[in-house]
Design a protein around this motif. Structure first.
Motif, PDB file in Angstrom:
ATOM      1  N   SER A 228      -5.004   0.399   4.488  1.00 32.34           N
ATOM      2  CA  SER A 228      -3.798  -0.170   3.630  1.00 32.34           C
ATOM      3  C   SER A 228      -2.551  -0.567   4.427  1.00 32.34           C
TER       4      SER A 228
ATOM      5  N   ARG B 253      -1.616  -4.585  -1.367  1.00 28.76           N
ATOM      6  CA  ARG B 253      -1.793  -3.061  -0.706  1.00 28.76           C
ATOM      7  C   ARG B 253      -1.856  -2.032  -1.669  1.00 28.76           C
TER       8      ARG B 253
ATOM      9  N   CYS C 136       3.572   1.290  -0.991  1.00 28.83           N
ATOM     10  CA  CYS C 136       3.032  -0.125  -1.184  1.00 28.83           C
ATOM     11  C   CYS C 136       3.970  -1.361  -1.420  1.00 28.83           C
TER      12      CYS C 136
END
Length: 339
Positions: A26, A35, A78
C-alpha cells in the motif's frame, strides 16, 4: 486459558502479516482512493478478528487496538494523514505504531513524568479492588459505581503500560504517555482532549473533528461549526464503543453508550463555547479542586447512568475480574512448573 493464548497468537500473527502487506504494497501506491482500496481488505479483517476470542480481555483489547485504532490509522494513512505520516522508517516500527495506541515522543519533559512508585500504588489498589468484588452484595450502588470506574481505568492503564514497555524493549525509543492522570482533569475538555486515552483524540481530530468543522464552516459561523465538529467526534466515538461492547458481550447494542458520548459531546462543546466568552474569561475563576471534583464526578455519575448498564446486565465487570484472577493463577502455575 491455553487455547485462548493459542488463538491470541494466531490472531495477532494474522494482524502482523496484514500490516506487513500494507507496508510493502500500500505504501507504494499514491495516496488517495487507490491506496484506500488496497487497505480496505485489511480493515475488514480487523473488524472480524475480535470475534475469534471468548475471553473478554482479548476481544476487548483486540477490538480497541485493531478494529478501532489501527483501522482509523490506516484509513488516515491512505490520505497522508494521521500518526503513520511520515512513514515509520522500518517494518517493526510500522507494525507497532499501527497496532498499538502509541507514538514516538518528540520533546520529552522529565518534569511531567510520574514517579515509578506511583504505578506500584495503582497495582496495589487494583489488587485490593479485585478482592472487593467478593463483598459486592454488601455495597451500595454509589460505592459499586466508584468500584467499576476504578476497575475500567486501572485495567486500561495497565494494558497500555504493558504495551508501552514491550514496544520500548522492541524498538528502543521513547514513547508519548498514553494517558495523563485523568482524575486530575479540571474540565471535560481537559479530560477528553488532554488526559484520557490520548491516542483516541489524536486520531479522532484529523479523522472526524477537523473535516466536519471545515465543511460546517462553509454554511455556518465558527462557533456553530466548532459545536458540530465536537458533537460529530463524540458521536463517532460512541458508535465505536458500541461496536467494542458488542465484541465483549455478543449482544446487540442498546444505544446507551452512544447517548453517553453524545451527552458528553454536547456538554464539552458547550463548555468550550462558554469559556470563549470574554465575560467568563474575566470574572469566572473556579478552584482547581472544585473543578476536578465536578469534572470527575460528572464523568462517574453519567457513566453509571449510561455507560456501565450494558456491561452490568451482561455481567462483564465480574467476568473481567474473574479473568484477571485466572490470568494470575495461570502465570503462577507456569512459574511453578518452570522451577
Amino acid at each position: 486459558m491455553e487455547d485462548e493464548f493459542r488463538t491470541f497468537i494466531k490472531v495477532w500473527f494474522s494482524a502482523i502479516i496484514s500490516i506487513s502487506y500494507c507496508y510493502y504494497i500500500s505504501t507504494r501506491i499514491k495516496a488517495g482512493v487507490f491506496r484506500l482500496l488496497t487497505v480496505l481488505p485489511v480493515c475488514v479483517l480487523f473488524l472480524v478478528l475480535p470475534l475469534f476470542f471468548s475471553s473478554v480481555h482479548f476481544s476487548e483489547l483486540t477490538a480497541f487496538f485493531l478494529s478501532w485504532l489501527a483501522n482509523f490509522k490506516l484509513i488516515l494513512f491512505c490520505f497522508d494523514q494521521g500518526p503513520l505520516v511520515p512513514l515509520p522508517s522500518n517494518l517493526p516500527r510500522f507494525v507497532c505504531f499501527t497496532c498499538f495506541p502509541i507514538k514516538p515522543q518528540q520533546n520529552p519533559n522529565p518534569q511531567n513524568q510520574i514517579p515509578k512508585w506511583f504505578f506500584a500504588i495503582k497495582v496495589a489498589i487494583f489488587g485490593a479492588l479485585l478482592h472487593m468484588y467478593e463483598y459486592k452484595q454488601y455495597m451500595s450502588p454509589s460505592v459499586l459505581l466508584v468500584l467499576y470506574s476504578l476497575h475500567i481505568y486501572l485495567e486500561l492503564e495497565f494494558a497500555l503500560m504493558l504495551v508501552k514497555v514491550l514496544v520500548f524493549i522492541t524498538l528502543g525509543c521513547d514513547l508519548e504517555p498514553q494517558s495523563n492522570e485523568p482524575y486530575l482533569a479540571t474540565s471535560l475538555q481537559d479530560f477528553w482532549g488532554h488526559r484520557w486515552n490520548l491516542m483516541v483524540p489524536a486520531i479522532l481530530r484529523p479523522a472526524v473533528y477537523t473535516p466536519v468543522r471545515r465543511l460546517a464552516k462553509r454554511i455556518m459561523n465558527s462557533d456553530q461549526a466548532l459545536f458540530l465538529g465536537v458533537l460529530a467526534t463524540f458521536l463517532v466515538s460512541g458508535a465505536v464503543h458500541e461496536l467494542i461492547f458488542f465484541y465483549m458481550t455478543r449482544e446487540m447494542p442498546t444505544g446507551e453508550v452512544t447517548w453517553f458520548f453524545v451527552l458528553h459531546g454536547v456538554c464539552t462543546a458547550t463548555e468550550v463555547a462558554v469559556k470563549r466568552t470574554s465575560l467568563v474569561q474575566r470574572w469566572w475563576r473556579v478552584s482547581p479542586i472544585v473543578s476536578r471534583l465536578l469534572t470527575v464526578g460528572f464523568v462517574v455519575v453519567t457513566s453509571g447512568w449510561l455507560f456501565f448498564p450494558p456491561l452490568i446486565r451482561s455481567c462483564m465487570i465480574e467476568r473481567l475480574a474473574n479473568e484477571a484472577f485466572l490470568f494470575i493463577d495461570f502465570v503462577k502455575h507456569k512459574l511453578f512448573t518452570l522451577r
